[in-house]
Design an enzyme around this catalytic site. Structure first.
Site, PDB file in Angstrom:
ATOM      1  N   THR A  59       0.844  -1.187   0.000  1.00 37.40           N
ATOM      2  CA  THR A  59       0.000   0.000   0.000  1.00 37.40           C
ATOM      3  C   THR A  59       0.874   1.229   0.000  1.00 37.40           C
ATOM      4  OG1 THR A  59      -1.966   0.932   0.996  1.00 37.40           O
ATOM      5  CG2 THR A  59      -0.191   0.410   2.486  1.00 37.40           C
ATOM      6  N   SER A  78       0.566   6.333  -7.459  1.00 41.65           N
ATOM      7  CA  SER A  78      -0.172   5.244  -8.115  1.00 41.65           C
ATOM      8  C   SER A  78       0.191   5.108  -9.593  1.00 41.65           C
ATOM      9  CB  SER A  78      -1.683   5.442  -7.960  1.00 41.65           C
ATOM     10  OG  SER A  78      -2.178   6.434  -8.839  1.00 41.65           O
ATOM     11  N   CYS A 129       4.039   3.202  -8.870  1.00 42.12           N
ATOM     12  CA  CYS A 129       4.174   1.977  -8.072  1.00 42.12           C
ATOM     13  C   CYS A 129       3.086   0.968  -8.439  1.00 42.12           C
ATOM     14  CB  CYS A 129       4.091   2.323  -6.588  1.00 42.12           C
ATOM     15  SG  CYS A 129       4.173   0.872  -5.516  1.00 42.12           S
ATOM     16  N   THR A 177       0.352   0.199  -5.743  1.00 44.38           N
ATOM     17  CA  THR A 177      -0.474   1.326  -5.303  1.00 44.38           C
ATOM     18  C   THR A 177      -1.495   1.617  -6.391  1.00 44.38           C
ATOM     19  OG1 THR A 177       1.419   2.256  -4.112  1.00 44.38           O
ATOM     20  CG2 THR A 177      -0.407   3.749  -4.577  1.00 44.38           C
TER      21      THR A 177
END
Length: 179
Positions: free
Chosen positions: A6, A164, A167, A170
């Site tokens: 996360t 996001s 990654c 994410t």
């Protein structure tokens, strides 16, 4: 296999505090199990925000323990964080938990880890998790160069959006909480 991965980002800016987290839960290194997990939560009568990165089951255990410490110390964020870190580090079962927490109230922002660390950042910005470094860099740039035109919640959301895009652990299903 564990469920994890996360990104959590938190910022203090212009008298406000905001935390954002993505919604992706990953099984191992290759399977997305959930897109809409909520890893940022309000605690202690909505006066504290906490976010976790790491193993989901471990994080829920830490949320419960942290909330108990907040209640025990009447909402004193720093004391609750230090007490949790001490317990986490010294308890043989808790020591095996694989998660990190960012906790904040209107005045204080802290990183709490299982190694007993409680860290308050110099610049009012923290990020953890797989996309943490991307979010941290984006958040610092946003605060430094657009801070006068953005609110804390906007900095938090945009930092997560940028993370996001970089990654793979994410996603862009973002939860933002603001104090």
């Amino acid at each position: 296999m564990e469920l994890h991965a996360t990104t959590i980002f938190a910022v203090q800016h212009d008298g406000k505090a905001a935390m954002a987290g993505d919604g992706q839960v990953t099984l191992g290194e290759s399977v997305v199990m959930k897109h809409t997990a909520k890893k940022v939560r309000r605690l202690f009568h909505d006066k504290v925000i906490a976010g976790f990165a790491g193993s989901v089951a471990d994080a829920f255990t830490l949320f419960e323990k942290f909330e108990a410490k907040l209640n025990e110390y009447n909402g004193n964020l720093e004391r609750a964080a230090v007490e949790l870190a001490q317990q986490w580090r010294s308890d043989s079962v808790l020591r095996k938990l694989e998660a990190m927490l960012i906790v904040m109230d209107k005045d204080t922002l802290l990183l709490v880890s299982g190694t007993g660390e409680v860290i308050e950042p110099d610049d009012g910005i923290l990020a953890i998790g797989s996309g943490g470094n991307y979010a941290l860099a984006a958040g610092r740039a946003l605060k430094r160069h657009n801070g006068g035109q953005m609110e804390a919640k906007d900095i938090a959301r945009h930092a997560l959006e940028i993370a996001s895009e970089i990654c793979v652990f994410t996603n862009d299903h973002i939860t933002v909480e603001e104090l």
